[in-house]
Motif scaffolding. Structure first.
Motif, PDB file in Angstrom:
ATOM      1  N   LEU A  52       2.892  -1.163   3.176  1.00  0.00           N
ATOM      2  CA  LEU A  52       4.229  -0.704   3.004  1.00  0.00           C
ATOM      3  C   LEU A  52       5.129  -1.855   2.559  1.00  0.00           C
ATOM      4  O   LEU A  52       6.108  -1.851   1.880  1.00  0.00           O
ATOM      5  CB  LEU A  52       4.675  -0.116   4.286  1.00  0.00           C
ATOM      6  CG  LEU A  52       5.992   0.519   4.205  1.00  0.00           C
ATOM      7  CD1 LEU A  52       5.899   1.668   3.391  1.00  0.00           C
ATOM      8  CD2 LEU A  52       6.404   1.225   5.660  1.00  0.00           C
ATOM      9  N   ILE A  53       4.952  -3.306   2.932  1.00  0.00           N
ATOM     10  CA  ILE A  53       5.559  -4.392   2.617  1.00  0.00           C
ATOM     11  C   ILE A  53       5.339  -4.559   1.164  1.00  0.00           C
ATOM     12  O   ILE A  53       6.340  -4.920   0.344  1.00  0.00           O
ATOM     13  CB  ILE A  53       4.855  -5.503   3.607  1.00  0.00           C
ATOM     14  CG1 ILE A  53       5.462  -5.406   5.010  1.00  0.00           C
ATOM     15  CG2 ILE A  53       5.656  -6.914   3.026  1.00  0.00           C
ATOM     16  CD1 ILE A  53       4.818  -6.452   5.896  1.00  0.00           C
ATOM     17  N   GLY A  54       4.395  -4.696   0.568  1.00  0.00           N
ATOM     18  CA  GLY A  54       4.133  -4.497  -0.670  1.00  0.00           C
ATOM     19  C   GLY A  54       4.682  -3.690  -1.559  1.00  0.00           C
ATOM     20  O   GLY A  54       5.134  -3.866  -2.707  1.00  0.00           O
ATOM     21  N   TYR A  55       4.803  -2.267  -1.075  1.00  0.00           N
ATOM     22  CA  TYR A  55       5.810  -1.336  -1.847  1.00  0.00           C
ATOM     23  C   TYR A  55       6.927  -1.585  -1.744  1.00  0.00           C
ATOM     24  O   TYR A  55       7.936  -1.538  -2.940  1.00  0.00           O
ATOM     25  CB  TYR A  55       5.503  -0.026  -1.308  1.00  0.00           C
ATOM     26  CG  TYR A  55       6.344   1.130  -1.456  1.00  0.00           C
ATOM     27  CD1 TYR A  55       6.404   1.753  -2.732  1.00  0.00           C
ATOM     28  CD2 TYR A  55       7.719   1.419  -0.691  1.00  0.00           C
ATOM     29  CE1 TYR A  55       7.080   3.023  -2.994  1.00  0.00           C
ATOM     30  CE2 TYR A  55       8.505   2.315  -1.039  1.00  0.00           C
ATOM     31  CZ  TYR A  55       8.283   3.115  -2.105  1.00  0.00           C
ATOM     32  OH  TYR A  55       9.243   4.254  -2.472  1.00  0.00           O
ATOM     33  N   LEU A  56       7.666  -2.207  -0.810  1.00  0.00           N
ATOM     34  CA  LEU A  56       9.311  -2.405  -0.663  1.00  0.00           C
ATOM     35  C   LEU A  56       9.376  -3.713  -1.457  1.00  0.00           C
ATOM     36  O   LEU A  56      10.562  -3.769  -2.103  1.00  0.00           O
ATOM     37  CB  LEU A  56       9.533  -2.664   0.589  1.00  0.00           C
ATOM     38  CG  LEU A  56       9.468  -1.543   1.740  1.00  0.00           C
ATOM     39  CD1 LEU A  56       9.678  -2.077   3.298  1.00  0.00           C
ATOM     40  CD2 LEU A  56      10.386  -0.396   1.297  1.00  0.00           C
ATOM     41  N   VAL A  57       8.506  -4.575  -1.598  1.00  0.00           N
ATOM     42  CA  VAL A  57       8.855  -5.775  -2.320  1.00  0.00           C
ATOM     43  C   VAL A  57       8.728  -5.504  -3.875  1.00  0.00           C
ATOM     44  O   VAL A  57       9.553  -5.593  -4.944  1.00  0.00           O
ATOM     45  CB  VAL A  57       8.036  -6.851  -1.987  1.00  0.00           C
ATOM     46  CG1 VAL A  57       7.808  -8.083  -2.876  1.00  0.00           C
ATOM     47  CG2 VAL A  57       8.193  -7.619  -0.512  1.00  0.00           C
ATOM     48  N   ALA A  58       7.616  -4.806  -4.284  1.00  0.00           N
ATOM     49  CA  ALA A  58       7.328  -4.555  -5.841  1.00  0.00           C
ATOM     50  C   ALA A  58       8.270  -3.569  -6.229  1.00  0.00           C
ATOM     51  O   ALA A  58       8.626  -3.429  -7.519  1.00  0.00           O
ATOM     52  CB  ALA A  58       5.681  -4.150  -5.902  1.00  0.00           C
TER      53      ALA A  58
END
Length: 478
Positions: free
Chosen positions: A393-399
């Motif tokens: 989810l962190i990767g989704y929010l950043v990318a």
């Protein structure tokens, strides 16, 4: 041949789904995430697989008794708020075709709503996790091999015609499942769970090693998408993955040897793409995003509650450019290029607040699962997958800062999994508390002895022969 094989699989699964609709949830996510029909070349390329699976699942849901009530968690409530809010903004939308996309979003959310009703218990949850993971990891495995075989000279892309087409979309999908691949590798390799199969027990370590291989190939594939958003997303999750891994010093030594002795270097194309992050003013693609973000911000300032509704980019360019802070010399691509600015333009500040509240609640629930599962119930797999989804989810929010993926079906799969896994955590017996209670519990004369503890229905149903083999102390000789 692929078309016939896929057709047989679809036709064969439909009656099974009608009898056991929870399998329809697995099939729907498989067809929606992996899009296997787009890997064919014949009549199945346009075959509505998801419609067949979704319809059979809904029909099975009505007929079956093997279901649970819809859990009214904070995430579930916020999804209903999202439905109502987007319906309101669609009513006031500037483009007359906004309702068409609202219906598309409802198809995703309907499955998200019924998933917790049909998927419960350890076996079903793990199967759903593996289906979601492997559906995207397939492209990571394939893309990693392609990148290595070509020396990174070609870009890794998703299947043409799908939501994963293009380098950035497939990049963000692989970022989201990369931690899940690692969690799956650890689960099999260290045998945290017994799947009730002698074959899996025998080859569990080898399956774990295979997942580790898929993990590294997927990491390579993410880098060779040459997507700016994917690069930033990968850097955001890399520290969490490194901390979770064992043999960190061995990886560091291998990396040093690879660079200094073997001469492994980063492809020039990747370095050039990374350099554009610092010199974005000179990059046309980056400046298009800056222009589009300004448009969405100005739209939200004009209509902070209603927004412009879905598909406002379908309006003509002359209308769209009136909201821009500047006009470039490039070809005009009317896209928000961001999760956050897309929501601002479509639904105003109110819509962005609803969406971020949903994501925030999901993140907090996953954090609770990660912290408490092992300590309170001893379910290491639950804690590990809670951590994996949280990092994804962190990767989704950043990318997603550089890509319009606010309605990505994988995100809502994560929301459903958070709801399901939290229920599993809350319903699982607390080993320490129950042991202490059993040790100090003394039945009163009018009370019957407590029955022995066993697995919860419906995950396991004892067979008659198992009951016959239970110890019967009353038959012992005095």
């Amino acid at each position: 041949m692929r078309d016939l094989l896929l057709f047989v699989i679809v036709v064969g699964l439909v009656p099974i789904i009608l009898m056991r609709p929870w399998i329809g949830i697995l099939a729907w996510f498989w067809s929606g995430l992996m899009t296997p029909h787009l890997l064919t070349w014949g009549f199945m390329k346009t075959f509505p697989i998801a419609v067949f699976f979704g319809g059979a699942t809904l029909a099975g849901l009505v007929m079956t008794k093997d279901r649970r009530a819809m859990p009214l968690t904070r995430e579930m409530i916020m999804m209903w708020v999202l439905v109502a809010y987007t319906a309101m903004t669609s009513y006031f939308a500037v483009y007359h075709g906004a309702w068409g996309f609202w219906q598309h979003l409802m198809k995703i959310l309907v499955i998200t709503f019924i998933t917790p009703m049909l998927v419960y218990g350890q076996r079903r949850i793990i199967l759903l996790l593996l289906v979601i993971t492997l559906s995207i990891a397939f492209y990571g495995f394939k893309g990693g091999l392609f990148a290595i075989s070509t020396g990174g000279s070609h870009m890794v892309l998703g299947p043409e015609g799908s939501y994963l087409s293009g380098n950035t979309y497939i990049g963000i999908a692989m970022i989201m499942v990369l931690p899940l691949v690692l969690a799956s590798a650890r689960m099999f390799y260290y045998r945290w769970e017994d799947f009730g199969s002698d074959l899996i027990r025998r080859f569990s370590n080898k399956i774990g090693l295979l997942f580790y291989g898929v993990f590294w190939l997927t990491a390579v594939a993410i880098l060779v998408t040459y997507s700016r958003g994917a690069l930033l997303g990968f850097l955001a999750i890399a520290p969490f993955l490194f901390i979770r891994m064992r043999r960190k010093w061995l990886m560091i030594v291998l990396a040093v040897v690879g660079v200094t002795v073997i001469g492994v270097t980063v492809p020039d194309r990747l370095m050039a793409k990374w350099g554009t992050i610092e010199t974005f003013e000179e990059d046309t693609s980056a400046m298009q995003r800056v222009q589009a973000w300004g448009v969405s911000w100005n739209m939200a300032m004009e209509r902070p509650i209603r927004g412009m509704g879905f598909r406002f980019t379908y309006m003509d360019y002359d209308w769209w450019i009136t909201y821009a802070n500047f006009e470039g010399s490039w070809e005009h691509v009317l896209s928000p290029h961001s999760i956050y600015f897309s929501l601002l333009g479509q639904h105003g500040f109110g819509g962005l607040a609803v969406f971020m509240t949903l994501v925030g609640f999901t993140f907090l629930t996953l954090n609770r699962i990660r912290r408490k599962a092992v300590r309170e119930t001893g379910q290491r797999w639950l804690s590990e997958y809670g951590w994996a989804i949280q990092v994804g989810l962190i990767g989704y929010l950043v990318a997603g800062t550089f890509l319009d993926v606010a309605y990505f079906s994988l995100l809502y799969a994560f929301v459903a999994l958070a709801i399901i896994m939290r229920r599993e955590l809350e319903e699982a017996p607390r080993a320490i508390e129950e042991t202490e209670a059993e040790e100090h519990w003394v039945p009163k004369p009018e009370q019957k002895p407590r029955p022995a503890k066993g697995p919860r229905f419906p995950d396991f149903v004892p067979k008659p022969e198992d009951l016959l083999n239970q110890p019967r102390p009353w038959l012992k000789k005095q």
